[in-house]
Design an enzyme around this catalytic site. Structure first.
Site, PDB file in Angstrom:
ATOM      1  N   ARG A   1      -5.208  -5.282  -7.454  1.00 31.70           N
ATOM      2  CA  ARG A   1      -3.970  -4.657  -7.199  1.00 31.70           C
ATOM      3  C   ARG A   1      -2.824  -5.218  -7.744  1.00 31.70           C
ATOM      4  NH1 ARG A   1       0.230  -2.092  -6.340  1.00 31.70           N
ATOM      5  NH2 ARG A   1       0.575  -0.503  -4.657  1.00 31.70           N
TER       6      ARG A   1
ATOM      7  N   GLU B   1       0.596   7.921  -7.218  1.00 28.65           N
ATOM      8  CA  GLU B   1      -1.069   8.116  -6.874  1.00 28.65           C
ATOM      9  C   GLU B   1      -1.419   9.006  -7.891  1.00 28.65           C
ATOM     10  OE1 GLU B   1      -2.604   6.379  -4.681  1.00 28.65           O
ATOM     11  OE2 GLU B   1      -1.028   5.186  -4.322  1.00 28.65           O
TER      12      GLU B   1
ATOM     13  N   ARG C   1      -9.057  -6.591  -2.146  1.00 32.48           N
ATOM     14  CA  ARG C   1      -8.795  -6.385  -3.338  1.00 32.48           C
ATOM     15  C   ARG C   1      -7.725  -7.762  -3.799  1.00 32.48           C
ATOM     16  NH1 ARG C   1      -5.127  -1.231  -3.213  1.00 32.48           N
ATOM     17  NH2 ARG C   1      -4.223  -2.105  -1.672  1.00 32.48           N
TER      18      ARG C   1
END
Length: 288
Positions: free
Chosen positions: A130, A138, A182
């Site tokens: 990330r 998104e 992540r």
């Protein structure tokens, strides 16, 4: 192609990486050859032999390789004993980024969306990265352009990051992971030296995630003035979009639960009424 590293004055073979390709000297990552060249000593450290080979023999092998690479335009030799970390002082990792970097992930990534990469190693293990300090629309998010027209800004953001990366190798540096495991990283294109996090803000295809870092706010201010990317029209901040989606999803789930419970209660009521009706029939007096 193969290069050689000279850790502590010794000589060792290692594959030359795409990071060693020639590129703009203004990027720190692209000046690796010039910076590391002094360490390319053919002399072994004091008290050690150079892999048991005479100096003249080593020079006889590697000098032609180096000359051939320079003359033919082949990838330059990767002379770093360990990968050189770029300047992280203007990133969310801050001035202490180099010394505190605990995670380094490298490879040719798959672009998931405008702020997420997946890099797979030779063993098939995948790391999801990330991009730290930025938030991109998104995948299914829409925004409005200059004239109020609706467009798929999430897809545009993903395409912008893909264009930046191309088929290049990327290096991501991080200090930690998030709750989803992540890697929270600052990523660079190893060929061009471009910092992906910053460039996505600069192009207006992502915005500064100020809840976690204000490092990219000055870059975002310039993108606003230039009406770059999402700043050319109207949009909902990605974190607000996700929040609204979560609320809508929860409300939809609650509505489904309400309907299900109502149907269950109605069924139970009908069953109870049927039992009561049956009992009434049994209690009725017989005709004579």
């Amino acid at each position: 192609a193969w290069g050689f590293a000279a850790p502590h004055g010794g000589v060792a073979l290692r594959p030359a990486t795409p990071a060693s390709l020639a590129c703009s000297a203004k990027h720190e990552g692209c000046a690796r050859f010039a910076k590391a060249a002094p360490s390319m000593s053919m002399e072994a450290p004091e008290g050690r032999a150079t892999a048991g080979l005479p100096r003249a023999f080593v020079m006889g092998i590697f000098a032609p390789l180096l000359a051939g690479a320079l003359l033919t335009g082949a990838p330059a030799l990767d002379v770093s004993a360990a990968d050189v970390l770029p300047d992280l002082s203007q990133t969310p990792l801050g001035p202490s980024g180099k010394s505190s970097a605990k995670i380094v992930v490298e490879g040719v990534p798959r672009v998931v969306d405008g702020d997420t990469l997946v890099i797979q190693d030779a063993n098939g293990n995948k790391e999801r990265i990330r991009l730290l300090g930025i938030d991109a629309p998104e995948s299914k998010q829409t925004c409005k352009g200059k004239k109020g027209e609706e467009y798929m800004c999430g897809i545009e953001s993903q395409q912008a990051l893909q264009k930046l990366v191309g088929n290049d190798r990327v290096k991501c540096i991080a200090n930690k992971r998030d709750m989803y495991n992540r890697v929270l990283g600052v990523c660079y294109d190893e060929r061009t030296g471009v910092e992906l996090n910053r460039e996505m803000i600069n192009e207006g295809e992502a915005i500064a995630y100020t809840a976690y870092s204000k490092a990219y706010v000055p870059v975002e201010d310039v993108a606003k003035q230039q009406q770059a990317g999402v700043w050319r029209g109207e949009f909902q901040e990605p974190w607000e979009y996700r929040k609204a989606k979560r609320i809508a999803s929860r409300q939809a789930a609650e509505a489904r639960d309400f309907v299900r419970d109502a149907k269950k209660k109605a069924k139970e009521a009908n069953a109870a009424q049927a039992v009561a009706s049956s009992a009434d029939d049994n209690d009725a007096p017989l005709e004579e």
